[in-house]
Design an enzyme around this catalytic site. Structure first.
Site, PDB file in Angstrom:
ATOM      1  N   ARG A  59       0.877  -1.177   0.000  1.00  0.00           N
ATOM      2  CA  ARG A  59       0.000   0.000   0.000  1.00  0.00           C
ATOM      3  C   ARG A  59       0.910   1.222   0.000  1.00  0.00           C
ATOM      4  O   ARG A  59       1.741   1.381   0.873  1.00  0.00           O
ATOM      5  CB  ARG A  59      -0.909   0.013   1.221  1.00  0.00           C
ATOM      6  CG  ARG A  59      -1.944  -1.108   1.206  1.00  0.00           C
ATOM      7  CD  ARG A  59      -2.837  -0.991   2.428  1.00  0.00           C
ATOM      8  NE  ARG A  59      -3.765  -2.076   2.527  1.00  0.00           N
ATOM      9  CZ  ARG A  59      -5.066  -1.992   2.228  1.00  0.00           C
ATOM     10  NH1 ARG A  59      -5.570  -0.858   1.797  1.00  0.00           N
ATOM     11  NH2 ARG A  59      -5.850  -3.044   2.363  1.00  0.00           N
ATOM     12  N   HIS A  62       2.028   7.053  -0.556  1.00  0.00           N
ATOM     13  CA  HIS A  62       1.051   8.138  -0.535  1.00  0.00           C
ATOM     14  C   HIS A  62       1.561   9.376   0.201  1.00  0.00           C
ATOM     15  O   HIS A  62       2.355   9.271   1.117  1.00  0.00           O
ATOM     16  CB  HIS A  62      -0.239   7.676   0.144  1.00  0.00           C
ATOM     17  CG  HIS A  62      -0.819   6.454  -0.471  1.00  0.00           C
ATOM     18  ND1 HIS A  62      -1.385   5.452   0.278  1.00  0.00           N
ATOM     19  CD2 HIS A  62      -0.920   6.048  -1.756  1.00  0.00           C
ATOM     20  CE1 HIS A  62      -1.820   4.490  -0.521  1.00  0.00           C
ATOM     21  NE2 HIS A  62      -1.543   4.825  -1.762  1.00  0.00           N
ATOM     22  N   LYS A  72       2.225  11.580   9.887  1.00  0.00           N
ATOM     23  CA  LYS A  72       1.609  10.288  10.191  1.00  0.00           C
ATOM     24  C   LYS A  72       2.354   9.640  11.348  1.00  0.00           C
ATOM     25  O   LYS A  72       3.585   9.731  11.441  1.00  0.00           O
ATOM     26  CB  LYS A  72       1.659   9.348   8.984  1.00  0.00           C
ATOM     27  CG  LYS A  72       0.763   9.748   7.845  1.00  0.00           C
ATOM     28  CD  LYS A  72       0.816   8.732   6.717  1.00  0.00           C
ATOM     29  CE  LYS A  72      -0.089   9.158   5.568  1.00  0.00           C
ATOM     30  NZ  LYS A  72       0.002   8.210   4.439  1.00  0.00           N
ATOM     31  N   TYR A 132      -2.923   3.989  12.083  1.00  0.00           N
ATOM     32  CA  TYR A 132      -2.143   5.213  11.997  1.00  0.00           C
ATOM     33  C   TYR A 132      -3.008   6.445  12.223  1.00  0.00           C
ATOM     34  O   TYR A 132      -4.183   6.468  11.916  1.00  0.00           O
ATOM     35  CB  TYR A 132      -1.364   5.303  10.685  1.00  0.00           C
ATOM     36  CG  TYR A 132      -2.187   5.292   9.418  1.00  0.00           C
ATOM     37  CD1 TYR A 132      -2.449   6.478   8.731  1.00  0.00           C
ATOM     38  CD2 TYR A 132      -2.670   4.111   8.883  1.00  0.00           C
ATOM     39  CE1 TYR A 132      -3.181   6.477   7.561  1.00  0.00           C
ATOM     40  CE2 TYR A 132      -3.402   4.101   7.721  1.00  0.00           C
ATOM     41  CZ  TYR A 132      -3.656   5.286   7.054  1.00  0.00           C
ATOM     42  OH  TYR A 132      -4.388   5.281   5.891  1.00  0.00           O
TER      43      TYR A 132
END
Length: 176
Positions: A59, A62, A72, A132
């Site tokens: 994933r 980003h 984050k 997260y």
């Protein structure tokens, strides 16, 4: 908590300071005072959970642009992942360098991802679950991404990639 700087300025691996007894373990995962003492973000506005059916799933990578850029705070709540950040701050000494670390339920590590970084991970176990927190609300118009397999980045994923979303597979490659 112990804050260990990574090779990318402003990014940290955070080690828990567990208290263990016959019942199990207790550790503080976030403390605004301790984060502020390190000069880190203390305000988070969203918390997200991501689970992955198969090991090898990737994933990312980003990020959010401009005023919607986000910090984050990433932990693995179940199983294990290889968490990767890429410095996308133009002018930074480590521009387009990446750093990766295994985050797992067992090791309790947390990755602190500053603004100006792309973030992604690879599931190392079936069912890996990531929790997260982010410092800015998701803004689709500010969303960006880097290809997980961009040859300019040469990210060394520890496993063969088994799954990736169509969107993540279609981010443009960086210019050579």
């Amino acid at each position: 908590m112990q804050f260990a700087p990574t090779t990318l300025a402003g990014a940290y691996l955070i080690h828990l300071d567990p208290r263990v007894d016959q019942r199990g373990m207790f550790a503080r995962a976030f403390c605004a005072r301790e984060f502020a003492e390190q000069g880190l973000e203390t305000e988070f506005v969203q918390a997200n959970i991501s689970s992955n059916r198969r090991a090898g799933t990737v994933r990312g990578m980003h990020f959010q642009r401009g005023d919607d850029a986000e910090v984050k705070l990433v932990r693995c709540a179940g199983g294990a992942v290889y968490d990767v950040i890429v410095d996308i701050r133009e002018g930074s000494e480590t521009f387009l360098h990446w750093f990766g670390a295994e985050l797992s339920q067992a090791n309790g590590l947390t990755m602190y991802v500053p603004k100006g970084f792309a973030h992604g991970y690879q599931a190392l176990t079936d069912g890996a679950t990531v929790f997260y927190m982010v410092s800015a609300y998701y803004a689709p118009e500010a969303e960006g991404g880097l290809r997980f397999d961009d040859p300019r980045l040469s990210i060394a994923w520890p496993r063969a990639v088994s799954d990736v979303s169509d969107k993540d597979a279609k981010w443009p490659l960086l210019e050579a």
